[in-house]
Design a protein around this motif. Structure first.
Motif, PDB file in Angstrom:
ATOM      1  N   GLU A   1      62.054 130.882  17.062  1.00  0.00           N
ATOM      2  CA  GLU A   1      61.814 131.139  15.646  1.00  0.00           C
ATOM      3  C   GLU A   1      61.212 129.923  14.962  1.00  0.00           C
ATOM      4  O   GLU A   1      60.287 130.044  14.144  1.00  0.00           O
ATOM      5  CB  GLU A   1      63.112 131.535  14.955  1.00  0.00           C
ATOM      6  CG  GLU A   1      63.616 132.902  15.343  1.00  0.00           C
ATOM      7  CD  GLU A   1      64.976 133.211  14.769  1.00  0.00           C
ATOM      8  OE1 GLU A   1      65.572 132.341  14.093  1.00  0.00           O
ATOM      9  OE2 GLU A   1      65.462 134.334  14.996  1.00  0.00           O
ATOM     10  N   GLU A   2      61.701 128.730  15.298  1.00  0.00           N
ATOM     11  CA  GLU A   2      61.146 127.502  14.719  1.00  0.00           C
ATOM     12  C   GLU A   2      59.691 127.318  15.128  1.00  0.00           C
ATOM     13  O   GLU A   2      58.851 126.945  14.312  1.00  0.00           O
ATOM     14  CB  GLU A   2      61.967 126.297  15.166  1.00  0.00           C
ATOM     15  CG  GLU A   2      63.345 126.226  14.564  1.00  0.00           C
ATOM     16  CD  GLU A   2      64.194 125.117  15.170  1.00  0.00           C
ATOM     17  OE1 GLU A   2      63.730 124.429  16.114  1.00  0.00           O
ATOM     18  OE2 GLU A   2      65.339 124.933  14.707  1.00  0.00           O
ATOM     19  N   ARG A   3      59.396 127.594  16.386  1.00  0.00           N
ATOM     20  CA  ARG A   3      58.018 127.437  16.853  1.00  0.00           C
ATOM     21  C   ARG A   3      57.082 128.421  16.176  1.00  0.00           C
ATOM     22  O   ARG A   3      55.940 128.075  15.841  1.00  0.00           O
ATOM     23  CB  ARG A   3      57.964 127.603  18.377  1.00  0.00           C
ATOM     24  CG  ARG A   3      58.659 126.452  19.097  1.00  0.00           C
ATOM     25  CD  ARG A   3      58.627 126.631  20.567  1.00  0.00           C
ATOM     26  NE  ARG A   3      57.269 126.411  21.049  1.00  0.00           N
ATOM     27  CZ  ARG A   3      56.887 126.603  22.293  1.00  0.00           C
ATOM     28  NH1 ARG A   3      57.739 127.011  23.196  1.00  0.00           N
ATOM     29  NH2 ARG A   3      55.641 126.377  22.652  1.00  0.00           N
ATOM     30  N   VAL A   4      57.547 129.645  15.959  1.00  0.00           N
ATOM     31  CA  VAL A   4      56.725 130.638  15.267  1.00  0.00           C
ATOM     32  C   VAL A   4      56.463 130.195  13.835  1.00  0.00           C
ATOM     33  O   VAL A   4      55.342 130.286  13.333  1.00  0.00           O
ATOM     34  CB  VAL A   4      57.397 132.028  15.313  1.00  0.00           C
ATOM     35  CG1 VAL A   4      56.722 133.001  14.356  1.00  0.00           C
ATOM     36  CG2 VAL A   4      57.378 132.577  16.724  1.00  0.00           C
ATOM     37  N   GLN A   5      57.488 129.691  13.156  1.00  0.00           N
ATOM     38  CA  GLN A   5      57.315 129.225  11.778  1.00  0.00           C
ATOM     39  C   GLN A   5      56.364 128.039  11.725  1.00  0.00           C
ATOM     40  O   GLN A   5      55.513 127.956  10.842  1.00  0.00           O
ATOM     41  CB  GLN A   5      58.663 128.851  11.177  1.00  0.00           C
ATOM     42  CG  GLN A   5      59.531 130.038  10.872  1.00  0.00           C
ATOM     43  CD  GLN A   5      60.908 129.639  10.361  1.00  0.00           C
ATOM     44  OE1 GLN A   5      61.248 128.461  10.328  1.00  0.00           O
ATOM     45  NE2 GLN A   5      61.691 130.622   9.987  1.00  0.00           N
ATOM     46  N   ASN A   6      56.485 127.118  12.671  1.00  0.00           N
ATOM     47  CA  ASN A   6      55.588 125.959  12.701  1.00  0.00           C
ATOM     48  C   ASN A   6      54.157 126.387  12.984  1.00  0.00           C
ATOM     49  O   ASN A   6      53.215 125.862  12.393  1.00  0.00           O
ATOM     50  CB  ASN A   6      56.043 124.952  13.745  1.00  0.00           C
ATOM     51  CG  ASN A   6      57.315 124.255  13.361  1.00  0.00           C
ATOM     52  OD1 ASN A   6      57.704 124.237  12.199  1.00  0.00           O
ATOM     53  ND2 ASN A   6      58.000 123.695  14.343  1.00  0.00           N
ATOM     54  N   ALA A   7      53.992 127.337  13.865  1.00  0.00           N
ATOM     55  CA  ALA A   7      52.645 127.794  14.208  1.00  0.00           C
ATOM     56  C   ALA A   7      51.992 128.539  13.058  1.00  0.00           C
ATOM     57  O   ALA A   7      50.782 128.461  12.876  1.00  0.00           O
ATOM     58  CB  ALA A   7      52.700 128.685  15.449  1.00  0.00           C
ATOM     59  N   SER A   8      52.772 129.255  12.287  1.00  0.00           N
ATOM     60  CA  SER A   8      52.192 130.024  11.184  1.00  0.00           C
ATOM     61  C   SER A   8      51.640 129.112  10.097  1.00  0.00           C
ATOM     62  O   SER A   8      50.761 129.508   9.349  1.00  0.00           O
ATOM     63  CB  SER A   8      53.225 130.983  10.596  1.00  0.00           C
ATOM     64  OG  SER A   8      54.263 130.265   9.964  1.00  0.00           O
ATOM     65  N   GLY A   9      52.115 127.889  10.023  1.00  0.00           N
ATOM     66  CA  GLY A   9      51.633 126.975   8.997  1.00  0.00           C
ATOM     67  C   GLY A   9      50.563 126.014   9.475  1.00  0.00           C
ATOM     68  O   GLY A   9      50.013 125.265   8.696  1.00  0.00           O
TER      69      GLY A   9
END
Length: 58
Positions: A22-30
């Motif tokens: 989940e953290e990686r997805v959030q980081n990638a989205s930004g």
């Protein structure tokens, strides 16, 4: 059979992995890299082999 302590360890590991995902997805989205690359006309003209050569140097 699997004992209770092993099941707890597996569940804890699953939760840690999901949290990290989940953290990686959030980081990638930004990030700047979240947009797909532009398609070039070169790729459309020469097929899959040309795509591999162009992207991966095969």
């Amino acid at each position: 059979m699997v004992n209770g302590k092993t099941l707890e360890t597996i569940e804890r590991m699953k939760l840690l992995v999901l949290k990290r995902c989940e953290e990686r997805v959030q980081n990638a989205s930004g990030s700047m890299h979240s947009k797909p690359p532009e398609r070039s006309t070169y790729v459309h003209c020469h097929g899959v082999t040309a795509i591999l050569r162009h992207r991966h140097g095969l």
